[in-house]
Scaffold this motif. Sequence first.
Motif, mmCIF file in Angstrom:
data_model
loop_
_atom_site.group_PDB
_atom_site.id
_atom_site.type_symbol
_atom_site.label_atom_id
_atom_site.label_comp_id
_atom_site.label_asym_id
_atom_site.label_seq_id
_atom_site.Cartn_x
_atom_site.Cartn_y
_atom_site.Cartn_z
ATOM 1 N N GLU A 57 -45.228 57.073 -81.329
ATOM 2 C CA GLU A 57 -44.988 55.956 -80.675
ATOM 3 C C GLU A 57 -43.895 55.229 -81.235
ATOM 4 O O GLU A 57 -43.529 55.465 -82.374
ATOM 5 C CB GLU A 57 -46.086 54.878 -80.969
ATOM 6 C CG GLU A 57 -47.303 55.141 -80.380
ATOM 7 C CD GLU A 57 -48.440 54.059 -80.369
ATOM 8 O OE1 GLU A 57 -48.058 52.505 -80.234
ATOM 9 O OE2 GLU A 57 -49.598 54.090 -80.716
ATOM 10 N N TRP A 58 -43.020 54.579 -80.250
ATOM 11 C CA TRP A 58 -41.730 54.070 -80.783
ATOM 12 C C TRP A 58 -41.076 52.910 -79.692
ATOM 13 O O TRP A 58 -41.725 52.899 -78.477
ATOM 14 C CB TRP A 58 -40.691 55.130 -81.038
ATOM 15 C CG TRP A 58 -40.051 55.598 -79.756
ATOM 16 C CD1 TRP A 58 -39.017 55.104 -79.013
ATOM 17 C CD2 TRP A 58 -40.721 57.017 -79.012
ATOM 18 N NE1 TRP A 58 -38.920 56.117 -77.679
ATOM 19 C CE2 TRP A 58 -39.987 57.023 -77.791
ATOM 20 C CE3 TRP A 58 -41.708 57.689 -79.377
ATOM 21 C CZ2 TRP A 58 -39.962 58.282 -76.971
ATOM 22 C CZ3 TRP A 58 -42.024 58.666 -78.399
ATOM 23 C CH2 TRP A 58 -41.199 59.041 -77.364
ATOM 24 N N ASP A 59 -40.219 52.074 -80.240
ATOM 25 C CA ASP A 59 -39.765 50.939 -79.323
ATOM 26 C C ASP A 59 -38.298 51.708 -79.114
ATOM 27 O O ASP A 59 -37.697 52.050 -79.989
ATOM 28 C CB ASP A 59 -39.659 49.592 -80.059
ATOM 29 C CG ASP A 59 -41.174 49.181 -80.159
ATOM 30 O OD1 ASP A 59 -42.082 49.159 -79.134
ATOM 31 O OD2 ASP A 59 -41.794 48.809 -81.129
ATOM 32 N N ALA A 60 -37.943 51.279 -77.976
ATOM 33 C CA ALA A 60 -36.583 51.531 -77.320
ATOM 34 C C ALA A 60 -36.154 50.213 -77.045
ATOM 35 O O ALA A 60 -36.515 49.512 -76.410
ATOM 36 C CB ALA A 60 -36.710 52.831 -76.408
ATOM 37 N N GLU A 61 -34.646 50.220 -77.229
ATOM 38 C CA GLU A 61 -33.773 49.021 -76.459
ATOM 39 C C GLU A 61 -32.900 49.700 -75.325
ATOM 40 O O GLU A 61 -32.285 50.741 -75.648
ATOM 41 C CB GLU A 61 -32.978 48.401 -77.516
ATOM 42 C CG GLU A 61 -31.921 47.474 -76.903
ATOM 43 C CD GLU A 61 -31.358 46.531 -78.137
ATOM 44 O OE1 GLU A 61 -31.933 45.478 -78.356
ATOM 45 O OE2 GLU A 61 -30.408 47.258 -78.519
ATOM 46 N N ILE A 62 -32.853 49.257 -74.197
ATOM 47 C CA ILE A 62 -31.911 49.361 -73.527
ATOM 48 C C ILE A 62 -30.528 48.676 -73.653
ATOM 49 O O ILE A 62 -30.351 47.506 -73.696
ATOM 50 C CB ILE A 62 -32.437 49.023 -71.932
ATOM 51 C CG1 ILE A 62 -33.860 49.736 -71.396
ATOM 52 C CG2 ILE A 62 -31.562 49.204 -70.820
ATOM 53 C CD1 ILE A 62 -34.495 48.943 -70.487
ATOM 54 N N ARG A 63 -29.811 49.638 -74.077
ATOM 55 C CA ARG A 63 -28.377 48.853 -74.445
ATOM 56 C C ARG A 63 -27.600 48.691 -73.209
ATOM 57 O O ARG A 63 -26.820 47.704 -73.425
ATOM 58 C CB ARG A 63 -27.896 50.163 -75.324
ATOM 59 C CG ARG A 63 -28.392 50.793 -76.487
ATOM 60 C CD ARG A 63 -28.609 49.532 -77.717
ATOM 61 N NE ARG A 63 -27.452 48.957 -78.140
ATOM 62 C CZ ARG A 63 -26.922 47.667 -78.451
ATOM 63 N NH1 ARG A 63 -27.937 46.907 -78.439
ATOM 64 N NH2 ARG A 63 -25.733 47.617 -78.745
ATOM 65 N N GLU A 64 -27.564 49.554 -72.272
ATOM 66 C CA GLU A 64 -26.501 49.027 -70.826
ATOM 67 C C GLU A 64 -27.356 49.405 -69.904
ATOM 68 O O GLU A 64 -28.178 50.374 -69.564
ATOM 69 C CB GLU A 64 -25.419 50.025 -71.212
ATOM 70 C CG GLU A 64 -24.458 49.806 -69.936
ATOM 71 C CD GLU A 64 -23.296 50.581 -70.030
ATOM 72 O OE1 GLU A 64 -22.114 50.535 -69.268
ATOM 73 O OE2 GLU A 64 -23.189 51.667 -70.864
ATOM 74 N N GLY A 151 -27.660 45.579 -75.174
ATOM 75 C CA GLY A 151 -29.075 45.168 -75.174
ATOM 76 C C GLY A 151 -29.692 43.804 -74.834
ATOM 77 O O GLY A 151 -30.726 43.486 -75.165
ATOM 78 N N GLN A 152 -28.661 43.096 -74.200
ATOM 79 C CA GLN A 152 -29.074 41.841 -73.900
ATOM 80 C C GLN A 152 -28.805 41.782 -72.249
ATOM 81 O O GLN A 152 -27.717 42.061 -71.886
ATOM 82 C CB GLN A 152 -28.067 40.665 -74.475
ATOM 83 C CG GLN A 152 -28.147 40.600 -75.929
ATOM 84 C CD GLN A 152 -29.448 40.145 -76.524
ATOM 85 O OE1 GLN A 152 -30.099 39.118 -76.036
ATOM 86 N NE2 GLN A 152 -29.906 40.721 -77.467
ATOM 87 N N ARG A 153 -29.711 41.085 -71.673
ATOM 88 C CA ARG A 153 -29.590 40.718 -70.237
ATOM 89 C C ARG A 153 -28.345 39.762 -69.792
ATOM 90 O O ARG A 153 -28.372 38.939 -70.577
ATOM 91 C CB ARG A 153 -30.771 40.303 -69.543
ATOM 92 C CG ARG A 153 -30.671 40.166 -67.821
ATOM 93 C CD ARG A 153 -31.939 39.416 -67.368
ATOM 94 N NE ARG A 153 -31.698 39.351 -66.096
ATOM 95 C CZ ARG A 153 -32.773 39.091 -65.304
ATOM 96 N NH1 ARG A 153 -33.930 39.052 -65.538
ATOM 97 N NH2 ARG A 153 -32.336 38.932 -63.886
ATOM 98 N N ILE A 154 -27.389 40.255 -69.017
ATOM 99 C CA ILE A 154 -26.217 39.224 -68.577
ATOM 100 C C ILE A 154 -26.379 38.629 -67.243
ATOM 101 O O ILE A 154 -25.764 37.797 -67.041
ATOM 102 C CB ILE A 154 -25.096 39.911 -68.954
ATOM 103 C CG1 ILE A 154 -24.959 41.397 -67.882
ATOM 104 C CG2 ILE A 154 -24.731 40.576 -70.219
ATOM 105 C CD1 ILE A 154 -23.520 41.862 -67.985
ATOM 106 N N ARG A 155 -27.235 39.541 -66.482
ATOM 107 C CA ARG A 155 -27.515 39.040 -64.988
ATOM 108 C C ARG A 155 -29.108 39.300 -64.649
ATOM 109 O O ARG A 155 -29.511 40.140 -65.032
ATOM 110 C CB ARG A 155 -26.497 39.625 -64.110
ATOM 111 C CG ARG A 155 -25.099 39.056 -64.308
ATOM 112 C CD ARG A 155 -24.356 39.288 -62.676
ATOM 113 N NE ARG A 155 -24.147 40.607 -62.475
ATOM 114 C CZ ARG A 155 -23.592 41.194 -61.266
ATOM 115 N NH1 ARG A 155 -23.660 40.492 -60.436
ATOM 116 N NH2 ARG A 155 -23.515 42.436 -61.455
#
Length: 155
Positions: A57-64, A151-155
């Motif tokens: 199990e792991w957490d992942a971040e959508i970077r782009e 990793g941050q939503r911009i739109r």
Amino acid sequence: MARIEESIEVNVPVSTAYNQWTQFEEFPKFMEGVESVKQTDDSHVHWVAEIGGKRHEWDAEIREQKPDQRIAWKALDGHFNSGTVVFEPIDGSRTRIAVVMEHETEGLVESLGSALGADSRRVRGDLERFKDLIETRGVESGAWRGEVEEGQRIR
């Protein structure tokens, strides 16, 4: 660290292929060994999968994430992996999907499997099952058209 590069052509427009790929919780339908993927917010997903005969199990971040172009991610914990999926229109009804992924192998079984090409065959099989899923369906089951940078939503 193991590196995998695989690609496939699918007979759907780029927006259809991209939109379906953004439905992360449907990954178990075409990804071998993936038990579940739960999207926790716009740029984070929790994975449960069997890798090398072991449950991880792991957490992942959508970077782009750029609609109809690319999605890049990296694991935040657990089984380290990172990569990109690039969507390239071939023409109005065909798309090339290219996956580049790196992951950490753990133990002899995973290291040997990786050395013998099991990782590439698994990703290739996942892409072929995705192709079957989206071409049979003909339309995406949903879409997320937001953009993510660092990793941050911009739109």
